[in-house]
Design an enzyme around this catalytic site. Structure first.
Site, short mmCIF file in Angstrom:
data_model
loop_
_atom_site.label_atom_id
_atom_site.label_comp_id
_atom_site.label_asym_id
_atom_site.label_seq_id
_atom_site.Cartn_x
_atom_site.Cartn_y
_atom_site.Cartn_z
N CYS A 230 0.85 -1.19 0.00
CA CYS A 230 0.00 0.00 0.00
C CYS A 230 0.89 1.25 0.00
CB CYS A 230 -0.92 0.01 1.22
SG CYS A 230 -2.07 1.42 1.22
N ASP B 143 0.45 3.81 1.64
CA ASP B 143 0.45 4.39 2.99
C ASP B 143 1.88 4.64 3.49
OD1 ASP B 143 0.31 4.56 5.95
OD2 ASP B 143 -1.81 4.13 5.63
N ARG C 171 3.08 4.85 6.26
CA ARG C 171 3.49 4.13 7.48
C ARG C 171 3.90 2.68 7.21
NH1 ARG C 171 -2.12 5.37 10.28
NH2 ARG C 171 -2.65 4.74 8.17
N HIS D 10 -2.39 -3.89 5.08
CA HIS D 10 -2.23 -3.49 6.49
C HIS D 10 -3.59 -3.18 7.10
CE1 HIS D 10 -2.69 0.98 5.86
NE2 HIS D 10 -2.46 0.60 4.63
N CYS E 65 -6.27 0.34 6.90
CA CYS E 65 -5.99 0.88 5.56
C CYS E 65 -7.08 1.88 5.14
CB CYS E 65 -5.90 -0.25 4.54
SG CYS E 65 -5.50 0.31 2.87
CO CO Z 1 -3.44 1.33 3.03
#
Ligand code: CO
Length: 201
Positions: free
Chosen positions: A42, A44, A46, A98, A101
């Protein structure tokens, strides 16, 4: 100092640190990359592939998009996949989702996010397939987390259906496909699904 200037400054310090530790570090990496892994994760911020697996540059070939989707007509993903499998000859492909999400959560909501909304349709397909199980979960966070797991499974299955992977499997005992999920709150990766090459099953 502007925030982006900090990035450039920190980069200089980082490069100097690597040379300090290993004078050949960059010259060696510049020569060749031989990663064993393709990571589909992803976007993302993090969930950075190298940091959470404690790997160095050169070890993982990476593709990231919103909600770690493997879409059969995504030319970007397919190009990365083809290069990783046919040229780099990676042994493992990891689809990493994750919990928490934003993409998965947005796919469950009503708000129209334009282009993103179109992309998230790929998660809604999985949502519809498991509607009974998901609707039975009252807690919305638990429901989103379960959908994140199901989404990882679905994307690994999509991967197994691509001609790039099925062709590689006809000739070699690789790649092995893995579905993992990362928990933001404890930093731990958990395995959800693993599909080895047919000869290896
Ligand atoms: Co995500």
């Amino acid at each position: 100092m502007k925030p982006y200037e900090k990035l450039l400054l920190h980069n200089k310090a980082w490069a100097a640190e690597q040379i300090d530790r290993d004078p050949e570090y960059f010259s060696r990496l510049a020569e060749i990359q031989t990663p064993e892994f393709l990571w589909i994760g992803c976007s993302d911020s993090r969930v950075p592939a190298n940091e959470i697996t404690n790997t160095a540059p050169g070890e993982i070939f990476v593709h990231r998009n919103i909600a770690n989707l493997v879409v059969g007509n995504d030319i970007n993903l397919l190009s990365v996949l083809q290069y990783a499998v046919q040229v780099l000859k990676v042994k493992h492909i990891i689809v990493c989702g994750h919990y928490g999400c934003g993409g998965v959560k947005a796919s469950m909501g009503e708000s129209d996010l334009g282009t993103v909304n179109q992309w998230l349709e790929n998660i809604r397909v999985t949502h519809r397939k498991y509607r009974i199980e998901l609707d039975a979960m009252e807690d919305m966070r638990a429901r989103a987390d379960r959908l994140s797991e199901l989404n990882v499974m679905a994307q690994v299955e999509n991967l197994a259906k691509t001609t790039i992977v099925t062709r590689a499997w006809e000739e070699e005992v690789r790649p092995t496909l893995h579905g993992w999920i990362y928990r933001l709150s404890d930093g731990i990766l958990r395995q959800i699904i693993k599909i080895p090459a047919p000869q290896d099953r």
